[in-house]
Write an enzyme that holds these catalytic residues in place. Structure first.
Site, PDB file in Angstrom:
ATOM      1  N   MET A  30      36.861  72.397   5.183  1.00 31.36           N
ATOM      2  CA  MET A  30      36.987  71.253   5.730  1.00 31.36           C
ATOM      3  C   MET A  30      36.693  70.504   4.872  1.00 31.36           C
ATOM      4  O   MET A  30      36.351  69.257   5.367  1.00 31.36           O
ATOM      5  CB  MET A  30      35.833  71.473   7.104  1.00 31.36           C
ATOM      6  CG  MET A  30      36.987  72.478   8.113  1.00 31.36           C
ATOM      7  SD  MET A  30      36.479  70.996   9.494  1.00 31.36           S
ATOM      8  CE  MET A  30      34.497  71.493   9.674  1.00 31.36           C
ATOM      9  N   GLY A  31      36.824  70.121   3.324  1.00 33.87           N
ATOM     10  CA  GLY A  31      36.196  69.854   2.602  1.00 33.87           C
ATOM     11  C   GLY A  31      35.089  69.650   2.644  1.00 33.87           C
ATOM     12  O   GLY A  31      33.746  70.638   2.800  1.00 33.87           O
ATOM     13  N   HIS A  37      31.508  76.863  -1.270  1.00 36.42           N
ATOM     14  CA  HIS A  37      33.413  77.069  -0.913  1.00 36.42           C
ATOM     15  C   HIS A  37      33.885  76.740  -2.725  1.00 36.42           C
ATOM     16  O   HIS A  37      34.697  78.100  -2.576  1.00 36.42           O
ATOM     17  CB  HIS A  37      34.139  75.234  -0.939  1.00 36.42           C
ATOM     18  CG  HIS A  37      33.723  74.474   0.595  1.00 36.42           C
ATOM     19  ND1 HIS A  37      32.845  73.944   0.175  1.00 36.42           N
ATOM     20  CD2 HIS A  37      34.312  75.527   1.809  1.00 36.42           C
ATOM     21  CE1 HIS A  37      32.476  73.422   1.795  1.00 36.42           C
ATOM     22  NE2 HIS A  37      33.196  73.820   2.389  1.00 36.42           N
ATOM     23  N   LYS A 149      28.298  82.898   6.428  1.00 35.48           N
ATOM     24  CA  LYS A 149      27.356  82.408   6.930  1.00 35.48           C
ATOM     25  C   LYS A 149      27.697  81.345   8.765  1.00 35.48           C
ATOM     26  O   LYS A 149      26.949  81.661   9.156  1.00 35.48           O
ATOM     27  CB  LYS A 149      26.385  81.105   6.335  1.00 35.48           C
ATOM     28  CG  LYS A 149      25.841  79.888   7.313  1.00 35.48           C
ATOM     29  CD  LYS A 149      25.661  78.765   6.425  1.00 35.48           C
ATOM     30  CE  LYS A 149      26.775  77.851   6.133  1.00 35.48           C
ATOM     31  NZ  LYS A 149      27.106  76.945   8.204  1.00 35.48           N
ATOM     32  N   GLN A 153      32.504  82.906  13.160  1.00 33.56           N
ATOM     33  CA  GLN A 153      33.910  82.582  13.376  1.00 33.56           C
ATOM     34  C   GLN A 153      34.258  83.292  12.133  1.00 33.56           C
ATOM     35  O   GLN A 153      35.845  83.571  13.123  1.00 33.56           O
ATOM     36  CB  GLN A 153      33.550  81.216  11.727  1.00 33.56           C
ATOM     37  CG  GLN A 153      35.211  81.066  11.342  1.00 33.56           C
ATOM     38  CD  GLN A 153      34.702  79.582  11.012  1.00 33.56           C
ATOM     39  OE1 GLN A 153      34.263  78.908  11.448  1.00 33.56           O
ATOM     40  NE2 GLN A 153      34.646  79.457   9.813  1.00 33.56           N
ATOM     41  N   VAL A 176      26.167  81.468   0.274  1.00 34.16           N
ATOM     42  CA  VAL A 176      25.223  80.831  -1.022  1.00 34.16           C
ATOM     43  C   VAL A 176      24.517  80.210  -0.458  1.00 34.16           C
ATOM     44  O   VAL A 176      24.371  79.155  -0.223  1.00 34.16           O
ATOM     45  CB  VAL A 176      26.691  80.172  -1.812  1.00 34.16           C
ATOM     46  CG1 VAL A 176      25.770  79.740  -2.837  1.00 34.16           C
ATOM     47  CG2 VAL A 176      27.885  81.008  -2.124  1.00 34.16           C
ATOM     48  N   LEU A 184      23.817  76.898   1.790  1.00 34.90           N
ATOM     49  CA  LEU A 184      24.464  75.646   1.583  1.00 34.90           C
ATOM     50  C   LEU A 184      25.394  75.490   2.818  1.00 34.90           C
ATOM     51  O   LEU A 184      25.828  76.446   2.933  1.00 34.90           O
ATOM     52  CB  LEU A 184      25.257  75.596   0.062  1.00 34.90           C
ATOM     53  CG  LEU A 184      24.543  76.234  -1.431  1.00 34.90           C
ATOM     54  CD1 LEU A 184      26.049  76.468  -2.281  1.00 34.90           C
ATOM     55  CD2 LEU A 184      23.733  74.918  -1.314  1.00 34.90           C
ATOM     56  N   SER A 186      27.612  71.793   4.576  1.00 34.82           N
ATOM     57  CA  SER A 186      28.667  70.580   4.138  1.00 34.82           C
ATOM     58  C   SER A 186      27.311  69.103   4.823  1.00 34.82           C
ATOM     59  O   SER A 186      27.439  68.604   4.403  1.00 34.82           O
ATOM     60  CB  SER A 186      29.600  70.267   4.450  1.00 34.82           C
ATOM     61  OG  SER A 186      30.618  71.152   3.694  1.00 34.82           O
TER      62      SER A 186
HETATM   63  O1  PAF Z   1      34.305  77.444   8.159  1.00 33.87           O
HETATM   64  C1  PAF Z   1      35.256  75.961   8.313  1.00 33.87           C
HETATM   65  O2  PAF Z   1      35.426  75.664   7.475  1.00 33.87           O
HETATM   66  C2  PAF Z   1      35.741  75.733   9.218  1.00 33.87           C
HETATM   67  O3  PAF Z   1      36.500  76.246  10.716  1.00 33.87           O
HETATM   68  C3  PAF Z   1      37.361  76.274   9.019  1.00 33.87           C
HETATM   69  C4  PAF Z   1      37.412  78.013   8.665  1.00 33.87           C
HETATM   70  C5  PAF Z   1      38.153  75.581   7.806  1.00 33.87           C
HETATM   71  C6  PAF Z   1      38.896  75.866  10.196  1.00 33.87           C
HETATM   72  O4  PAF Z   1      38.401  74.654  10.379  1.00 33.87           O
END
Ligand code: PAF
Length: 283
Positions: A30-31, A37, A149, A153, A176, A184, A186
């Protein structure tokens, strides 16, 4: 690095690559990239002919009172960082392109969504599972990489991939951390300086539980009670949302640590909800 915004364009690009025998890796994000990341991207880069990163703040995984609007964004910086780590394609669709009016199809794994984060975020994993399934269909990856983390999910994504026979290897990679142990995320930018000072207590507490298990304690309720006391003492600005000891795959609560157990926590600060976990097992 190529940037693609249209779902049909990414799909035909990835189809062509797969037909040419290329192995593609996908890192869904999600940036607002941080080292976590980038570590996933570097790891994936070494295992594929081409690396795709999706950058999409998925509205369907945010509840009505959650932080979609406040979710941090910096697409220009993200694009620069992605290019530096060797990303071949950055897929950045608009919300309307991914979820057009009339979207009515959901992917769910309800048995994995009875506890942990799903209690406070009842529609979250349905949104995650649906967007990840769509990303798999659009990008045709051989492998996809996620951070541990977000353990629940990852468990949901592994399960939908297996149950729907999606031809993707799903890999989880270790969390991380900052030097002081904070995972870490966002969302860490939304912590006040005082909260940032207390937040590393989350990980210290999990290490404390692992130590207790090493010393022979196996009763989950005693372990969690001891964890709760530490959090009350060391993290007064964070409200603990849950602390749980669960089976790492099925995510049901375990009363006794007799095999591998995941201890997972979520804590709410004023503007950030943080999660973390540790996988422990009796030696
Ligand atoms: O972990 C994330 O950043 C989000 O939940 C994902 C897996 C990109 C789905 O939107």
């Amino acid at each position: 690095m190529k940037t693609i915004t249209q779902p049909d364009e990414i799909q035909s690009w990835t189809m062509r690559q797969r037909c040419a025998g290329k192995r593609l890796a996908l890192v869904p994000t999600m940036g607002f990239f941080h080292e976590g990341h980038l570590a996933l991207m570097r790891w994936a880069r070494e295992r594929a002919d081409a690396l795709l990163v999706s950058l999409f703040v998925n509205p369907t995984q945010f509840g009505p009172r959650e932080d979609l609007k406040r979710y941090p964004r910096d697409p220009e910086r993200d694009a620069r960082l992605a290019e530096e780590v060797g990303v071949d394609v950055l897929f950045m669709p608009e919300a309307e392109a991914m979820f057009p009016d009339g979207h009515a199809t959901w992917v769910e794994a309800p048995t994995l969504c009875r506890g942990l984060c799903a209690v406070q975020r009842p529609t979250h994993f349905r949104g995650v599972a649906t967007v990840v399934a769509k990303l798999f269909v659009l990008t045709n990856p051989s492998l996809a990489v996620f951070g541990e983390k977000d353990w629940q999910q990852l468990a949901v994504i592994r399960r939908i991939t297996r149950d729907l026979n999606l031809p993707v290897e799903v890999h989880g990679r270790p969390t991380v951390r900052e030097a002081d142990g904070l995972a870490l995320s966002s969302r860490n930018v939304n912590l006040s300086p005082e909260e940032r000072g207390q937040a590393p207590a989350i990980h210290r507490g999990l290490l404390h539980v692992a130590r207790l298990v090493e010393e022979g304690e196996t009763d989950s309720s005693l372990l969690l009670a001891s964890l709760g006391k530490r959090y009350a003492r060391e993290m007064p600005l964070g409200r603990v949302e849950y602390m749980a000891a669960v089976d790492p795959d099925q995510l049901y609560p375990v009363e006794e640590v007799s095999g591998p157990v995941l201890v997972a926590v979520a804590a709410r600060f004023a503007n950030a909800r943080l999660i973390d976990n540790i996988l422990i097992s009796r030696k």
